[in-house]
Write a protein that holds these residues in place. Structure first.
Motif, PDB file in Angstrom:
ATOM      1  N   UNK A   3       0.832  -1.203   0.000  1.00 24.71           N
ATOM      2  CA  UNK A   3       0.000   0.000   0.000  1.00 24.71           C
ATOM      3  C   UNK A   3       0.866   1.253   0.000  1.00 24.71           C
ATOM      4  N   UNK A   4       0.343   2.286  -0.618  1.00 22.54           N
ATOM      5  CA  UNK A   4       0.976   3.601  -0.542  1.00 22.54           C
ATOM      6  C   UNK A   4       0.020   4.488   0.250  1.00 22.54           C
ATOM      7  N   UNK A  73      -7.463  -1.866  -5.893  1.00 27.92           N
ATOM      8  CA  UNK A  73      -8.666  -1.611  -6.671  1.00 27.92           C
ATOM      9  C   UNK A  73      -9.647  -0.666  -5.971  1.00 27.92           C
ATOM     10  N   UNK A  74      -9.630  -0.629  -4.675  1.00 29.05           N
ATOM     11  CA  UNK A  74     -10.603   0.206  -3.965  1.00 29.05           C
ATOM     12  C   UNK A  74      -9.902   1.109  -2.947  1.00 29.05           C
ATOM     13  N   UNK A  75     -10.015   2.414  -3.142  1.00 27.09           N
ATOM     14  CA  UNK A  75      -9.407   3.338  -2.177  1.00 27.09           C
ATOM     15  C   UNK A  75     -10.095   3.225  -0.822  1.00 27.09           C
ATOM     16  N   UNK A  84      -3.121   7.895  13.903  1.00 26.85           N
ATOM     17  CA  UNK A  84      -3.216   8.656  12.654  1.00 26.85           C
ATOM     18  C   UNK A  84      -4.111   7.918  11.665  1.00 26.85           C
ATOM     19  N   UNK A  85      -4.684   8.680  10.748  1.00 25.07           N
ATOM     20  CA  UNK A  85      -5.439   8.048   9.666  1.00 25.07           C
ATOM     21  C   UNK A  85      -4.796   8.428   8.338  1.00 25.07           C
ATOM     22  N   UNK A  86      -4.741   7.452   7.441  1.00 18.51           N
ATOM     23  CA  UNK A  86      -4.102   7.625   6.150  1.00 18.51           C
ATOM     24  C   UNK A  86      -5.052   7.184   5.046  1.00 18.51           C
ATOM     25  N   UNK A  87      -4.931   7.836   3.904  1.00 18.11           N
ATOM     26  CA  UNK A  87      -5.724   7.470   2.745  1.00 18.11           C
ATOM     27  C   UNK A  87      -4.892   6.531   1.874  1.00 18.11           C
ATOM     28  N   UNK A  88      -5.483   5.404   1.484  1.00 18.56           N
ATOM     29  CA  UNK A  88      -4.825   4.455   0.578  1.00 18.56           C
ATOM     30  C   UNK A  88      -5.574   4.529  -0.750  1.00 18.56           C
TER      31      UNK A  88
END
Length: 158
Positions: A3-4, A73-75, A84-88
């Motif tokens: 994941x990025x 395939x799904x953000x 912390x929260x991160x967006x993938x």
């Protein structure tokens, strides 16, 4: 780890992952990459062909310089243990085990990211930087083209 991670759902362009490095040189180099990307095989339609393949593959191995490919395939949002929260984001990851490049679709734009610094260290979630060299973009394009052909062949088998 394939994941990025992003701080939010915004495209980063020439900025680093934490938006703390806003270098003029990076901006100039990124503009060259961005200009070439406009006429590249790497585009949203081809990304969708790959990620939404008929076999629903999430990873594969291709005959390229970056042979291991992982698809997101799904953000989604990731809530880390550190609070912390991160967006993938939606992405295609190419790696050879040493270097890791991500083609990311975020905010309706394609971001090309170098995520090689992370190397499995989960504390370095926001360590990626933009692709700044045309030479690296050309390598990613070659691998992307090989992957596109591979997915077409796999889709024909279904």
């Amino acid at each position: 780890m394939t994941n990025i991670y992003y701080m939010d759902e915004d495209s980063l362009g020439h900025l680093d992952a934490k938006k703390s490095i806003n270098s003029f040189l990076w901006k100039l180099l990124y503009k060259r990459v961005e200009k070439r990307l406009k006429n590249s095989i790497i585009n949203i339609q081809n990304m969708r062909k790959i990620v939404f393949n008929k076999k629903l593959l999430l990873h594969c191995k291709i005959e390229g310089t970056l042979p291991y490919v992982f698809l997101r395939r799904d953000p989604s949002w990731y809530y880390a243990e550190d609070g912390e929260e991160y967006f993938i984001p939606f992405s295609i990851c190419f790696t050879d085990g040493n270097v890791k490049y991500d083609i990311v679709l975020v905010d309706g734009k394609i971001d090309l990211r170098n995520d090689s610094k992370m190397k499995g260290d989960l504390s370095k979630k926001l360590s990626h930087t933009p692709i700044l060299l045309i030479k690296v973009l050309k390598d990613i394009e070659k691998n992307f083209e090989i992957l596109l052909k591979y997915m077409d062949e796999e889709d024909k088998k279904v």
